[in-house]
Design a protein around this motif. Structure first.
Motif, PDB file in Angstrom:
ATOM      1  N   GLY A  59       0.821  -1.203   0.000  1.00 37.53           N
ATOM      2  CA  GLY A  59       0.000   0.000   0.000  1.00 37.53           C
ATOM      3  C   GLY A  59       0.854   1.251   0.000  1.00 37.53           C
TER       4      GLY A  59
ATOM      5  N   HIS B 178       2.177   4.648  -2.119  1.00 33.85           N
ATOM      6  CA  HIS B 178       1.245   5.548  -2.806  1.00 33.85           C
ATOM      7  C   HIS B 178       0.898   5.021  -4.196  1.00 33.85           C
ATOM      8  CE1 HIS B 178       4.565   7.283  -5.113  1.00 33.85           C
ATOM      9  NE2 HIS B 178       3.661   7.914  -5.834  1.00 33.85           N
TER      10      HIS B 178
ATOM     11  N   ILE C 243       9.524  10.237   8.073  1.00 35.76           N
ATOM     12  CA  ILE C 243      10.636   9.291   8.025  1.00 35.76           C
ATOM     13  C   ILE C 243      10.942   8.840   6.598  1.00 35.76           C
ATOM     14  CG2 ILE C 243      10.323   8.516  10.397  1.00 35.76           C
ATOM     15  CD1 ILE C 243       8.997   6.002   9.237  1.00 35.76           C
ATOM     16  N   GLY C 244      10.063   9.180   5.682  1.00 35.10           N
ATOM     17  CA  GLY C 244      10.323   8.862   4.275  1.00 35.10           C
ATOM     18  C   GLY C 244      10.332  10.154   3.484  1.00 35.10           C
TER      19      GLY C 244
ATOM     20  N   LEU D  17       9.278 -12.779  -3.541  1.00 35.61           N
ATOM     21  CA  LEU D  17       7.858 -13.145  -3.481  1.00 35.61           C
ATOM     22  C   LEU D  17       7.439 -14.157  -4.544  1.00 35.61           C
ATOM     23  CD1 LEU D  17       6.247  -9.659  -2.716  1.00 35.61           C
ATOM     24  CD2 LEU D  17       7.110 -11.378  -1.131  1.00 35.61           C
TER      25      LEU D  17
ATOM     26  N   ILE E 156      15.651   2.035   5.909  1.00 29.54           N
ATOM     27  CA  ILE E 156      14.636   2.238   4.868  1.00 29.54           C
ATOM     28  C   ILE E 156      14.247   0.876   4.292  1.00 29.54           C
ATOM     29  CG2 ILE E 156      14.197   3.309   2.622  1.00 29.54           C
ATOM     30  CD1 ILE E 156      16.009   5.604   3.466  1.00 29.54           C
TER      31      ILE E 156
ATOM     32  N   PHE F 259      10.470   0.109   5.249  1.00 29.63           N
ATOM     33  CA  PHE F 259       9.560   0.230   4.104  1.00 29.63           C
ATOM     34  C   PHE F 259       9.593  -0.992   3.195  1.00 29.63           C
ATOM     35  CE2 PHE F 259      10.702   4.953   4.554  1.00 29.63           C
ATOM     36  CZ  PHE F 259       9.634   5.177   5.402  1.00 29.63           C
TER      37      PHE F 259
ATOM     38  N   PHE G 212      14.151   5.371  -4.947  1.00 22.15           N
ATOM     39  CA  PHE G 212      13.397   5.284  -6.211  1.00 22.15           C
ATOM     40  C   PHE G 212      13.181   3.839  -6.649  1.00 22.15           C
ATOM     41  CE2 PHE G 212      15.560   9.554  -7.241  1.00 22.15           C
ATOM     42  CZ  PHE G 212      14.577  10.245  -6.567  1.00 22.15           C
TER      43      PHE G 212
ATOM     44  N   GLY H 267       4.883  -0.429  -9.120  1.00 24.25           N
ATOM     45  CA  GLY H 267       5.659   0.403  -8.202  1.00 24.25           C
ATOM     46  C   GLY H 267       6.708   1.237  -8.909  1.00 24.25           C
TER      47      GLY H 267
END
Ligand SMILES: Cc1cc2nc3c(=O)[nH]c(=O)nc-3n(C[C@H](O)[C@H](O)[C@H](O)COP(=O)(O)OP(=O)(O)OC[C@H]3O[C@@H](n4cnc5c(N)ncnc54)[C@H](O)[C@@H]3O)c2cc1C
Lengths: 525, 454
Positions: A11, A13, A55-56, A305, A454, A458, A466, A498
């Motif tokens: 999830g 953006h 934080i991001g 994955l 990070i 994340f 990026f 993404g």
């Protein structure tokens, strides 16, 4: 068990944007986010009580205006506060500032160099024309230059149309800019060091290249493509931080009927008869859908994955070699009061409301890169600082402030032990204190996100902001793999949405939106 | 038409011969102290470039045959004293991983090199290029498209694990290039060198590269071309109809300058007569010599492998070593340890002394002489000499960097139109940016067409 039309893994953006578009088109969509909250690298977190930390990501510029309109983000809570200035404090007590208003900038530049003040206008116009010409590429899927398929040919023709409309001179400047280093390019325009340095910084944001490395010209252009409310090349702060922006997309997605499940880390993509048909979570729960779309970065998606046996060897190699070594850290400070900067004259405190760049000269930036490129960190880092609480008082308790620092370079290849982390945090604070002597006395709490953090927080491979380097050999039809650059993957019914896909990272919403357009077309075909 | 050509690289000769064959009167005048740069042989050694690649098609046309002597390949000596030999047929002394990767890497570079060679060999992209392109197939053509933008580090890290091999290839690519191997776009230089065979089969001329000059001069025999060597500062008459050097004057209808673009449009033509925008573009051409040569005496060490005798030898090459040297050069600091290439031309060519050692020091000159061997009678040739004695701006041997931003239609500057109506360039400042004679011949052909129309 409910069967969905589409499952979006992640999830961030882009995942949210993607889900919102699919839901808007009437599809049943489920978003699975591994963290306790959606947003990915676009997030606001209350790390210290009462202080909201970014934080991001911290600023918005490249967000596609279509996304705001089509998803009605304003209705769902998005409020953008434009950034008013850029300030470069210098250690000699002077400063250089830059405003969206050209006359103000011109007057400021006259203090430093008459010549630069004169070329500035032409430079801005040139960059504006180049970015206008390039912008349509953001909303195109990248055509395959070797393909004779009608859709690829059509797309090539559109690109040719886009570039064909450029003036010859601009086209040549574009070709040169894309293949030059940003420092060489700016040397052709300006002489004032701090001016060159701030313009240089757009070329190195998130990129593990130095200002003198060819290819940084393109990165700078990428950052020039921004447009907020129709104002080009402007940065804005979303009220409530970038997290509030992510929430607004989540709200929109939900309003269109998408379901969002948090604390739902995907363990594996389920593949039956060579086609993706669902996912299994780490806790064993399974979800099924006709299409699975991954918002995670390409390396995480295909190396973690998707079981290897479903991927062709050359594709796997493409993903393994996709460059994602990262140089960027994020530091947040909770402050007892507003710090003062020696370079900012009394009465000019409004300059602190904009970006504050610790980038005094081109050599400073290049040295920072040289320090880090062999696997270390900059002894004097480059920083892009912001005091969000000045723009949005809600970010900190009354009278207190938060400061957000985007810091380069510190390599993702460092073994980031807690000691190293603390040491680098000291380096950052010490460097900043050279410009703001009372800074240290005002710090209540400090927090750092190294590339390793990070990655852990994340879920981004190597913490590359990026989702992989924006270098020329990883763009357009090469992003992320030469044969799979149109959001599809070698696994049938598995898609990507993404930042590893065209047009790449930053808060743009473009990969999410483009992928949704392609997927919906493919679905109806 | 009376054409005067200023300069004496192979491009000047190619232009002269092409024009003479079309019936024009040609004079060549060289005003540098040395003739034939950058192919200058001194005491049997190369003061400048060592491996001439005169275009074979043009050579045939004028009966210039160049007997070449082939080095056996390249070798690298690692810091631990072990050796790596790089051959067309494979690697010797490499790791298993690299051994396996090598043939595939050769195929890819061969394909990219061949396509680039087609582009460099023709003034316009030839029709068969599309054919060759299609033959590569989808995957491979994308793979090739991906190459030019890469950094050498990214490219070589993808393929190999041995620092010595990576360093060796990067050193070949970056000879004379003012960039480090970490910079994007540097892989393009490797393709370029691959295209002309310099990576795997470097060849030299018997007697040294200066003998190319002798062959070119011999080709002038019986043709209406006069050659003058008048060291000095050439001055263009205000009416642009004659060039004076010292007391001598040369009249012309058209002047072709084989000197680089920066030299031509700052030293020869007074920039005051040119448009500001043009001058700015010329001033912005990047090209700074970062390569120097040492010539001296030293026998091939007895404890070095027999296999490397006829090779070009790279001393402890590595990507990091290269990049670190560049870090200093870009700040104008002395390099303590840069790339070093050694070769003994006399072992390949009996006409030269057997103990003649030819060294190339990459990047700054500060570390010259600090190499591993005891060399006597050493003479150095640096960009400073190239600028002073050869009239090459900033000592750059190709009239400016040959990176992507200064290649093809961006060379010598974007949208280049000669600003004066009877003066133009004909040297390596023009596409294809080399000393094969092609730039000179193409420019001459263009002129011939123009003359015949007017
Ligand atoms: C420190 C930092 C500062 C930045 N600053 C800016 C800025 O100021 N301006 C700007 O425009 N851009 C900035 N960026 C870049 C920008 O934030 C990112 O490019 C962008 O947010 C990426 O969005 P995304 O949706 O593609 O991916 P992400 O935001 O990375 O989202 C991916 C999501 O997938 C989830 N996920 C991963 N694996 C799984 C799994 N197995 N199961 C379930 N969920 C999973 C993750 O938790 C995450 O939520 C910054 C980035 C960082 C890291």
């Amino acid at each position: 068990m409910k069967h969905y039309d589409a499952i979006v893994i992640g999830g961030g953006h882009n995942g949210l944007v993607h889900a919102a578009y699919l839901a808007k088109a009437g599809r049943q969509v489920l978003v699975l986010e591994r963290r306790h909250t959606v947003g990915g690298a676009t997030i606001t977190e209350e790390i210290h009580p009462g202080f909201k930390f970014l934080i991001g990501s911290y600023l918005i510029s490249l967000l596609r205006p279509q996304v705001i309109q089509e998803l009605e983000l304003a209705k769902h809570g998005l409020e953008l506060l434009p950034l008013e200035s850029t300030l470069v404090p210098l250690t000699n007590g002077d400063y250089l500032a830059d405003w969206p208003d050209h006359d103000m900038t011109r007057r400021e530049l006259l203090r430093h160099s008459r010549r630069d003040a004169e070329t500035y206008e032409e430079f801005s116009l040139t960059m504006r024309r180049l970015s206008l010409a390039m912008k349509p590429l953001l909303d195109l899927f990248p055509p395959d230059p070797t393909s004779l398929a009608p859709r690829d040919i059509e797309q090539m023709a559109r690109i040719k149309g886009v570039l064909g409309h450029m003036q010859r001179k601009d086209f040549h400047t574009l070709c040169r800019l894309c293949t030059m280093s940003i420092a060489d390019f700016l040397d052709e325009w300006f002489e004032t060091q701090p001016l060159k340095a701030i313009k240089c910084t757009s070329g190195i944001i998130g990129t593990f290249m130095g200002v003198r490395s060819p290819g940084t010209g393109y990165v700078a252009l990428h950052h020039y493509l921004g447009e907020i409310d129709g104002v080009r090349r402007s940065w804005a702060f979303p009220k409530g931080g970038t997290g509030a922006f992510a929430q607004s997309i989540a709200n929109a997605a939900k309003a269109f009927g998408a379901e969002i499940l948090e604390n739902a880390p995907v363990h594996q993509v389920l593949i039956k008869h060579g086609a993706a048909c669902g996912v299994v979570l780490e806790d064993g729960r399974e979800f099924y859908a006709d299409r699975v779309i991954s918002n995670a970065d390409a390396q995480r998606t295909f190396l973690k994955l998707v079981p290897k046996e479903h991927l062709p060897d050359d594709f796997l190699w493409d993903i393994q070699r996709f460059r994602s070594a990262s140089p960027a850290c994020k530091v947040n400070l909770a402050l007892d009061g507003l710090p003062t900067f020696s370079a900012v004259p009394k009465g000019n405190e409004q300059l602190l409301r904009g970006s504050i760049e610790i980038a005094p000269s081109v050599d400073y930036l290049e040295q920072a890169y040289d320090d880090a490129k062999y696997g270390g960190w900059a002894r004097k880092p480059f920083m892009d600082a912001l005091i969000p609480s000045l723009l949005d008082p809600g970010m900190a308790p009354p009278g207190k402030h938060v400061m957000s620092l985007f810091v380069e370079y510190a390599s993702s290849e460092i073994d980031w032990t807690p000691e190293k982390k603390a040491q680098f945090l000291e380096v950052v604070v010490d460097t900043l204190a050279e410009y703001s002597p009372d800074l240290k006395s005002k710090i209540i709490h400090k927090h750092i996100m190294t590339p390793h953090d990070i990655q852990e927080v994340f879920g981004i491979t190597n913490g590359h902001i990026f989702h992989g380097e924006l270098s020329l050999h990883q763009l357009l039809f090469l992003k992320p793999s030469p044969q799979w650059a149109q959001y599809k993957t070698p696994v049938r019914h598995l898609w990507m949405c993404g930042s590893s896909t065209h047009p790449g990272g930053c808060i743009t919403g473009a990969p999410g939106r483009n992928a949704a357009m392609e997927l919906l077309k493919d679905w109806s075909a | 038409m009376k054409v005067l050509i200023l300069g004496s690289t192979p491009n000047a000769f190619a232009a002269a011969l092409t024009l003479a064959d079309a019936g024009h009167t040609v004079e060549i005048v060289e005003t540098a102290t040395v003739v034939g740069a950058p192919y200058v042989t001194q005491d049997g050694g190369e003061a400048g470039l060592a491996y001439p690649h005169f275009c074979p098609v043009l050579g045939k046309q004028w009966g210039i045959t160049l007997p070449s002597l082939a080095h056996t390949g390249r070798s690298a000596r690692r810091a631990d004293g072990s050796w790596l030999h790089v051959r067309r047929s494979g690697l010797i002394g490499a790791t298993e991983h690299d051994d396996k990767a090598w043939p595939h890497f050769m195929t890819l570079m061969g394909q990219a090199g061949e396509l680039l060679y087609y582009l460099l060999q023709n003034p316009e992209p030839p029709a068969y290029l599309a054919e060759a392109w299609r033959e590569l197939g989808r995957r491979q053509s994308m793979e090739v498209l991906r190459l030019p933008w890469m950094s050498l580090r990214d490219l070589l890290d993808e393929w190999f694990e041995d620092q010595a091999l990576k360093g060796l290839l990067a050193e070949v690519a970056l000879e004379g290039v003012a960039q480090g191997p970490f910079a994007s776009g540097t892989a393009f230089h490797l393709i370029g060198r691959w295209a002309n065979g310099q990576v795997l089969s470097p060849t030299s001329l018997p007697g040294g590269s200066g003998s190319l000059m002798a062959s070119l001069q011999a080709a002038l025999e019986g043709r209406p071309v006069q050659f003058h060597h008048v060291p000095g500062t050439p001055e263009l008459a205000p009416d642009q109809r004659s060039l004076t050097v010292g007391t001598q004057a040369f009249e012309f209808d058209f002047l072709l300058s084989d000197k680089d673009a920066r030299w031509t449009y700052t030293q020869l033509v007074n920039p005051r007569y040119l448009e500001t925008e043009f001058n700015t573009a010329i001033r912005n051409i990047r090209g700074r010599g970062v390569w120097q040569r040492g010539l001296g005496r030293c026998a091939y060490p007895g404890d070095w492998p027999e296999q490397a005798r006829l090779d070009l030898i790279h001393w402890e090459p590595g990507l990091i070593r290269l990049e670190k040297a560049w870090d200093r050069v870009k700040r104008n600091l002395d390099v303590e340890e840069g790339p070093l290439q050694l070769c003994w031309p006399g072992l390949l060519d009996e006409s030269r002394p057997a103990d003649l050692i030819q060294e190339s020091f990459g990047y700054g000159s500060g570390w010259m002489g600090r190499g591993p061997l005891d060399v006597t009678d050493r003479k150095y040739f640096t960009p400073v000499d190239y600028e002073r004695d050869w009239q090459f701006t900033q000592g750059h041997l190709f009239g400016g960097d040959r990176d992507l931003s200064q290649s093809f239609f961006l060379r010598p500057i974007a949208d280049y139109q000669p600003p004066l109506d009877n003066l133009d360039l004909c040297g390596s400042s023009l596409h294809p940016a080399d000393h094969t004679g092609r730039a000179g011949a193409w420019k001459a052909q263009e002129l011939i067409r123009r003359f015949s129309q007017s």
